[in-house]
Design an enzyme around this catalytic site. Structure first.
Site, PDB file in Angstrom:
ATOM      1  N   LYS A  38      52.695  42.672  35.459  1.00  0.00           N
ATOM      2  CA  LYS A  38      52.677  42.162  34.083  1.00  0.00           C
ATOM      3  C   LYS A  38      51.316  41.569  33.724  1.00  0.00           C
ATOM      4  CE  LYS A  38      55.686  39.319  31.160  1.00  0.00           C
ATOM      5  NZ  LYS A  38      55.974  40.338  30.173  1.00  0.00           N
ATOM      6  N   GLY A  43      49.016  36.302  39.365  1.00  0.00           N
ATOM      7  CA  GLY A  43      48.663  37.294  40.387  1.00  0.00           C
ATOM      8  C   GLY A  43      48.028  38.539  39.793  1.00  0.00           C
ATOM      9  N   CYS A  44      48.572  39.008  38.687  1.00  0.00           N
ATOM     10  CA  CYS A  44      48.049  40.227  38.056  1.00  0.00           C
ATOM     11  C   CYS A  44      46.665  39.987  37.463  1.00  0.00           C
ATOM     12  CB  CYS A  44      49.021  40.731  36.998  1.00  0.00           C
ATOM     13  SG  CYS A  44      50.594  41.247  37.714  1.00  0.00           S
ATOM     14  N   THR A  45      46.435  38.787  36.959  1.00  0.00           N
ATOM     15  CA  THR A  45      45.116  38.449  36.432  1.00  0.00           C
ATOM     16  C   THR A  45      44.095  38.390  37.566  1.00  0.00           C
ATOM     17  OG1 THR A  45      46.073  37.270  34.559  1.00  0.00           O
ATOM     18  CG2 THR A  45      43.800  36.717  35.150  1.00  0.00           C
ATOM     19  N   ALA A  48      43.331  42.033  38.587  1.00  0.00           N
ATOM     20  CA  ALA A  48      42.507  42.718  37.581  1.00  0.00           C
ATOM     21  C   ALA A  48      41.071  42.192  37.599  1.00  0.00           C
ATOM     22  CB  ALA A  48      43.125  42.551  36.198  1.00  0.00           C
TER      23      ALA A  48
END
Length: 150
Positions: A38, A43-45, A48
């Site tokens: 998401k 974590g995804c940030t 990325a």
């Protein structure tokens, strides 16, 4: 389950600009195809931004980075803008490609079981074959880990 050496399954999804992107359009370059849960989550940030911070060297290795999540196109556009991401993000709200790439299934987080995105990255070679699979991803170092594999 996909394995190293197999042909990477082709697909078409929409990007952050609401344009169709087909995996096979990248033939002749390596593709870092990463699946994540998401946009705008911690974590995804981190993942990325780690890929962003290594993007120059990844590009020098003749590779393109492509992210896939269930988020809608508009959310991807905001995520890219907010974190200055230099790569495309594709929207897979029906989980079709996520399932095709073994990136959708049962997860166990803090003892709770749920179904969702399994963080995975595939490095696809210039001929469209899977060269490397990351089934365990360290979000903080993922960009460097990917770069090392190229």
């Amino acid at each position: 389950m996909l394995e190293v050496g197999q042909e990477a399954p082709d697909f078409t999804l929409r990007n952050e600009k609401d344009e169709e992107v087909r995996l096979s359009q990248f033939r002749g370059r390596k593709v870092v195809l990463y699946f994540y849960p998401k946009d705008n989550t911690p974590g995804c940030t981190k993942e990325a931004c780690s890929l962003r911070d290594n993007h120059g060297q990844i590009s020098e290795a003749n590779a393109v980075v492509v992210g896939v999540s269930p988020d809608v196109v508009e959310r991807h556009a905001g995520f890219i803008s907010k974190f200055n991401l230099p790569f495309t993000l594709l929207s897979d709200p029906e989980h079709r490609v996520l399932e095709l790439y073994d990136a959708w299934g049962e997860k166990n987080m803090y003892g709770k079981k749920s179904v969702g995105v399994l963080r995975r990255t595939y490095v696809i070679d210039e001929d469209g074959k899977i060269a490397r699979i990351f089934r365990k991803v360290s979000v903080s170092t993922h960009g460097a880990d990917v770069l090392e594999s190229l």
